[in-house]
Design an enzyme around this catalytic site. Structure first.
Site, PDB file in Angstrom:
ATOM      1  N   HIS A 205       0.910  -1.346   0.071  1.00  0.00           N
ATOM      2  CA  HIS A 205      -0.088   0.053  -0.125  1.00  0.00           C
ATOM      3  C   HIS A 205       1.007   1.104   0.139  1.00  0.00           C
ATOM      4  O   HIS A 205       1.880   0.939   0.782  1.00  0.00           O
ATOM      5  CB  HIS A 205      -0.975   0.104   1.250  1.00  0.00           C
ATOM      6  CG  HIS A 205      -2.394  -0.637   1.192  1.00  0.00           C
ATOM      7  ND1 HIS A 205      -2.581  -1.538   2.194  1.00  0.00           N
ATOM      8  CD2 HIS A 205      -3.162  -0.791   0.194  1.00  0.00           C
ATOM      9  CE1 HIS A 205      -3.899  -1.845   2.030  1.00  0.00           C
ATOM     10  NE2 HIS A 205      -4.008  -1.673   0.918  1.00  0.00           N
TER      11      HIS A 205
ATOM     12  N   CYS B  74      -2.479   2.825   8.908  1.00  0.00           N
ATOM     13  CA  CYS B  74      -3.316   1.793   8.688  1.00  0.00           C
ATOM     14  C   CYS B  74      -4.590   1.868   9.477  1.00  0.00           C
ATOM     15  O   CYS B  74      -5.711   1.616   8.996  1.00  0.00           O
ATOM     16  CB  CYS B  74      -3.040   0.530   8.537  1.00  0.00           C
ATOM     17  SG  CYS B  74      -1.454   0.416   7.393  1.00  0.00           S
TER      18      CYS B  74
HETATM   19  N1  ARG Z   1      -4.278  -7.080   6.583  1.00  0.00           N
HETATM   20  C1  ARG Z   1      -4.546  -5.910   5.804  1.00  0.00           C
HETATM   21  C2  ARG Z   1      -4.397  -6.124   4.427  1.00  0.00           C
HETATM   22  O1  ARG Z   1      -3.571  -6.463   3.940  1.00  0.00           O
HETATM   23  C3  ARG Z   1      -3.771  -4.575   6.319  1.00  0.00           C
HETATM   24  C4  ARG Z   1      -4.052  -3.278   5.612  1.00  0.00           C
HETATM   25  C5  ARG Z   1      -2.936  -2.231   6.063  1.00  0.00           C
HETATM   26  N2  ARG Z   1      -3.675  -1.183   5.897  1.00  0.00           N
HETATM   27  C6  ARG Z   1      -2.909  -0.256   5.294  1.00  0.00           C
HETATM   28  N3  ARG Z   1      -3.506   1.075   5.291  1.00  0.00           N
HETATM   29  N4  ARG Z   1      -1.682  -0.235   4.646  1.00  0.00           N
HETATM   30  O2  ARG Z   1      -5.491  -5.684   3.714  1.00  0.00           O
END
Ligand code: ARG
Length: 271
Positions: free
Chosen positions: A170, A264
């Site tokens: 991300h 996150c």
């Molecule tokens: N386990 C989640 C996923 O893989 C983690 C999300 C993390 N969020 C972020 N904004 N980077 O989607």
């Protein structure tokens, strides 16, 4: 430019009541490794206290059973100027989170724009208030076509950046906005062309190294003065302190098992 005064922010978070690692959709997740949900909740409460103690307003979205990643509230939408561009998750395990976020915004009178293309909200969109533009990641989760949709919905230019290292899947794991015109990022998480774009747009950016990024040192939230940052990211905290920001350290070790940290867990509400 160095750190200014903090501006009061509004944030949306979700309690990790149902947090666990039940599946693996990013390289940080290992469904065989035990997760201490009670500890995750305690650590998350530490984050909420850190934010409210510095004068910010925290709103809490009700967590839903069967959605263990809902604690990562950043992924639910991206708001700018009172308009909310909704999320559409890449993986079916998280798909139902989008409706929970949509309902929250609609009930409070936000103008909500439903997306057609896959995009994971503030996980892949970051707003830079000075120039009034959004930076947007693609390569692992968000579809580049969603960048154009966001530009249309939010009436802001959107700069597409290609993510190339799956550990930084991300945008918010590889880049953060520190104040109106300053960002920090880990160059190697981006394609060569995207690195060139970032160099041209942000010549005074704080540059993170691999260790900073791996410690989730870029997955931070800044109020222009305080930078709320994962406890493990000591090197990044030092770099930011040297630039005049005030690190506020938060231990989110349990939530790192899901592949996320401070940013996150937080969606900023920009009305
Ligand atoms: N386990 C989640 C996923 O893989 C983690 C999300 C993390 N969020 C972020 N904004 N980077 O989607």
């Amino acid at each position: 430019m160095t750190a200014e005064t903090a501006r009061e922010r509004q944030y949306l978070l979700a309690t990790p009541t149902h947090f666990t690692v039940a599946y693996a959709i990013n390289p940080w997740m290992d469904a065989t490794e035990p997760v201490d949900t009670a500890r995750a909740i305690e650590q998350w409460q530490g984050l909420v206290t850190a934010l409210t103690d510095r004068g910010h307003r925290v709103h809490v979205l009700d967590p839903e059973p069967g959605l263990p990643d809902m604690v990562y509230a950043a992924n639910g939408a991206f708001s700018v100027g009172g308009v909310v561009f909704g999320a559409k998750f890449r993986y079916p395990q998280r798909a139902a989170e989008a409706a929970a976020h949509e309902k929250w915004y609609r009930e409070r009178g936000w103008r909500f724009v439903a997306p057609a293309e896959v995009n994971e909200g503030e996980g892949d969109f970051a707003y830079v208030p000075g120039p009034g533009l959004a930076l947007a990641g693609y390569g692992f989760r968000t579809e580049p076509r969603a960048h154009a949709e966001a530009a249309e919905a939010l009436k802001r230019p959107v700069i597409s950046l290609k993510l190339v290292d799956e550990r930084f899947y991300h945008l918010d794991t590889a880049l953060t906005v520190l104040d109106d015109d300053t960002i920090a990022y880990y160059p190697q998480a981006f394609s060569a062309a995207s690195q060139e774009i970032l160099r041209r747009l942000f010549p005074t950016a704080v540059i993170a190294d691999e260790a900073d990024a791996l410690a989730f040192g870029l997955n931070l939230v800044s109020d222009d003065k305080h930078v709320f940052i994962n406890a493990e990211a000591t090197g990044m905290a030092d770099k930011l302190a040297a630039r005049g920001y005030e690190p506020v350290v938060v231990d989110l070790s349990e939530l790192k098992k899901g592949g996320g940290s401070v940013k996150c867990c937080i969606a900023e509400l920009r009305d």
